[in-house]
Design a protein around this motif. Sequence first.
Motif, PDB file in Angstrom:
ATOM      1  N   GLN A  18      18.815 -13.957 -51.856  1.00 35.49           N
ATOM      2  CA  GLN A  18      18.743 -14.969 -52.905  1.00 35.49           C
ATOM      3  C   GLN A  18      19.212 -16.339 -52.426  1.00 35.49           C
ATOM      4  N   PHE A  19      20.391 -16.395 -51.823  1.00 37.40           N
ATOM      5  CA  PHE A  19      20.911 -17.698 -51.422  1.00 37.40           C
ATOM      6  C   PHE A  19      20.107 -18.299 -50.272  1.00 37.40           C
ATOM      7  N   ALA A  20      19.577 -17.462 -49.386  1.00 38.74           N
ATOM      8  CA  ALA A  20      18.739 -17.981 -48.300  1.00 38.74           C
ATOM      9  C   ALA A  20      17.466 -18.604 -48.872  1.00 38.74           C
ATOM     10  N   LYS A  21      16.927 -17.988 -49.898  1.00 36.38           N
ATOM     11  CA  LYS A  21      15.730 -18.525 -50.549  1.00 36.38           C
ATOM     12  C   LYS A  21      16.031 -19.878 -51.185  1.00 36.38           C
ATOM     13  N   VAL A  22      17.151 -19.963 -51.862  1.00 34.62           N
ATOM     14  CA  VAL A  22      17.545 -21.221 -52.509  1.00 34.62           C
ATOM     15  C   VAL A  22      17.785 -22.304 -51.469  1.00 34.62           C
ATOM     16  N   ARG A  23      18.508 -21.954 -50.396  1.00 29.09           N
ATOM     17  CA  ARG A  23      18.770 -22.946 -49.337  1.00 29.09           C
ATOM     18  C   ARG A  23      17.476 -23.450 -48.718  1.00 29.09           C
ATOM     19  N   LEU A  24      16.547 -22.549 -48.470  1.00 31.02           N
ATOM     20  CA  LEU A  24      15.267 -22.942 -47.871  1.00 31.02           C
ATOM     21  C   LEU A  24      14.503 -23.872 -48.812  1.00 31.02           C
ATOM     22  N   ALA A  25      14.461 -23.522 -50.087  1.00 29.26           N
ATOM     23  CA  ALA A  25      13.767 -24.370 -51.061  1.00 29.26           C
ATOM     24  C   ALA A  25      14.431 -25.740 -51.152  1.00 29.26           C
ATOM     25  N   ARG A  67       5.456 -26.134 -43.508  1.00 30.37           N
ATOM     26  CA  ARG A  67       6.039 -24.979 -42.821  1.00 30.37           C
ATOM     27  C   ARG A  67       7.092 -24.306 -43.702  1.00 30.37           C
ATOM     28  N   ILE A  68       7.941 -25.117 -44.311  1.00 27.14           N
ATOM     29  CA  ILE A  68       8.998 -24.576 -45.180  1.00 27.14           C
ATOM     30  C   ILE A  68       8.381 -23.874 -46.382  1.00 27.14           C
ATOM     31  N   TYR A  69       7.348 -24.470 -46.950  1.00 27.55           N
ATOM     32  CA  TYR A  69       6.701 -23.868 -48.110  1.00 27.55           C
ATOM     33  C   TYR A  69       6.084 -22.515 -47.758  1.00 27.55           C
ATOM     34  N   ALA A  70       5.514 -22.403 -46.576  1.00 26.52           N
ATOM     35  CA  ALA A  70       4.946 -21.116 -46.152  1.00 26.52           C
ATOM     36  C   ALA A  70       6.047 -20.060 -46.065  1.00 26.52           C
ATOM     37  N   GLU A  71       7.211 -20.457 -45.577  1.00 21.78           N
ATOM     38  CA  GLU A  71       8.341 -19.532 -45.481  1.00 21.78           C
ATOM     39  C   GLU A  71       8.859 -19.167 -46.868  1.00 21.78           C
ATOM     40  N   VAL A  72       8.933 -20.144 -47.757  1.00 21.73           N
ATOM     41  CA  VAL A  72       9.376 -19.871 -49.127  1.00 21.73           C
ATOM     42  C   VAL A  72       8.420 -18.880 -49.787  1.00 21.73           C
ATOM     43  N   GLU A  73       7.137 -19.108 -49.606  1.00 24.19           N
ATOM     44  CA  GLU A  73       6.131 -18.242 -50.231  1.00 24.19           C
ATOM     45  C   GLU A  73       6.277 -16.791 -49.773  1.00 24.19           C
ATOM     46  N   LYS A  74       6.615 -16.572 -48.509  1.00 25.27           N
ATOM     47  CA  LYS A  74       6.803 -15.215 -47.994  1.00 25.27           C
ATOM     48  C   LYS A  74       7.975 -14.509 -48.672  1.00 25.27           C
ATOM     49  N   ASP A 134      12.439 -27.957 -59.884  1.00 27.68           N
ATOM     50  CA  ASP A 134      13.639 -27.677 -60.683  1.00 27.68           C
ATOM     51  C   ASP A 134      13.488 -26.367 -61.458  1.00 27.68           C
ATOM     52  N   GLU A 135      12.300 -26.140 -62.008  1.00 29.59           N
ATOM     53  CA  GLU A 135      12.061 -24.899 -62.755  1.00 29.59           C
ATOM     54  C   GLU A 135      12.191 -23.685 -61.838  1.00 29.59           C
ATOM     55  N   LEU A 136      11.606 -23.785 -60.640  1.00 25.22           N
ATOM     56  CA  LEU A 136      11.688 -22.670 -59.701  1.00 25.22           C
ATOM     57  C   LEU A 136      13.135 -22.450 -59.250  1.00 25.22           C
ATOM     58  N   LEU A 137      13.832 -23.531 -58.958  1.00 25.97           N
ATOM     59  CA  LEU A 137      15.227 -23.393 -58.514  1.00 25.97           C
ATOM     60  C   LEU A 137      16.127 -22.865 -59.629  1.00 25.97           C
ATOM     61  N   THR A 138      15.828 -23.208 -60.873  1.00 27.80           N
ATOM     62  CA  THR A 138      16.584 -22.652 -61.995  1.00 27.80           C
ATOM     63  C   THR A 138      16.398 -21.138 -62.042  1.00 27.80           C
ATOM     64  N   ASP A 142      19.222 -18.319 -61.468  1.00 27.80           N
ATOM     65  CA  ASP A 142      19.448 -17.228 -62.422  1.00 27.80           C
ATOM     66  C   ASP A 142      19.380 -15.874 -61.724  1.00 27.80           C
ATOM     67  N   MET A 143      18.439 -15.744 -60.794  1.00 28.14           N
ATOM     68  CA  MET A 143      18.315 -14.485 -60.056  1.00 28.14           C
ATOM     69  C   MET A 143      19.535 -14.268 -59.146  1.00 28.14           C
ATOM     70  N   ALA A 144      20.028 -15.326 -58.539  1.00 34.79           N
ATOM     71  CA  ALA A 144      21.233 -15.214 -57.705  1.00 34.79           C
ATOM     72  C   ALA A 144      22.431 -14.823 -58.568  1.00 34.79           C
ATOM     73  N   ASN A 145      22.536 -15.419 -59.749  1.00 38.36           N
ATOM     74  CA  ASN A 145      23.627 -15.069 -60.666  1.00 38.36           C
ATOM     75  C   ASN A 145      23.519 -13.615 -61.118  1.00 38.36           C
ATOM     76  N   ALA A 146      22.292 -13.150 -61.361  1.00 36.39           N
ATOM     77  CA  ALA A 146      22.100 -11.748 -61.754  1.00 36.39           C
ATOM     78  C   ALA A 146      22.500 -10.819 -60.611  1.00 36.39           C
ATOM     79  N   SER A 147      22.163 -11.201 -59.390  1.00 35.31           N
ATOM     80  CA  SER A 147      22.573 -10.394 -58.230  1.00 35.31           C
ATOM     81  C   SER A 147      24.089 -10.379 -58.096  1.00 35.31           C
ATOM     82  N   ALA A 148      24.723 -11.520 -58.350  1.00 37.61           N
ATOM     83  CA  ALA A 148      26.184 -11.582 -58.282  1.00 37.61           C
ATOM     84  C   ALA A 148      26.799 -10.692 -59.356  1.00 37.61           C
ATOM     85  N   ALA A 149      26.239 -10.734 -60.561  1.00 33.58           N
ATOM     86  CA  ALA A 149      26.755  -9.890 -61.641  1.00 33.58           C
ATOM     87  C   ALA A 149      26.583  -8.411 -61.301  1.00 33.58           C
TER      88      ALA A 149
END
Length: 188
Positions: A18-25, A67-74, A134-138, A142-149
């Motif tokens: 989750q956090f790697a995805k957020v950092r990449l985005a 390049r970053i977007y291709a990685e995010v998409e994966k 912003d919508e995607l990062l929100t 939320d997904m990172a917070n759910a994983s933390a919970a």
Amino acid sequence: LDRMRRLEQSTDSLAHVQFAKVRLAESGIQRVNNNARIALHLFLMGDSKEREELVSAQKEQSAEITRIYAEVEKRLTTDREKELYAKVLAARQRYVGERTKAERTLQDGNREAALSAMEKTVLPGLGEYTKAWDELLTLEGDMANASAAEAIDEYTGARGAIVTVLVVAVLFGLVTAFFVSRGITNPI
């Protein structure tokens, strides 16, 4: 042990996925902002040599963004992520198209029309693009917070299981000690 394994998986999911995805985005968004600054700078300067350097830097940034977007998409796993990411790509396409038109108008020497296009279509397009991110990062937050919970729940359950096993072991030890000591003291 099973709870500890699930705890490790939850923590690994949270930390690595989750956090790697957020950092990449976020790194992609940072490059988008840099590219937007370059585009705005293009409209403020008059030197054609400097303009060519900025256009070259802008192309490099765009390639890195792609390049970053291709990685995010994966790394997208849910349908909702993919849906929001499609909105990001559509907003990017509109923004880049409008920006390219305005830059061409500027290169053709029509500065006033280019500035007007920048104000009326490019900047609003950038706003839509940023809003889509912003919508995607929100969602990702939320997904990172759910994983933390989930990790916290697993930790709490594992801690409870360990305490229970420890209490049972102590009780077993006390009962065993009682019977062993009785077995030794009774014959005497």
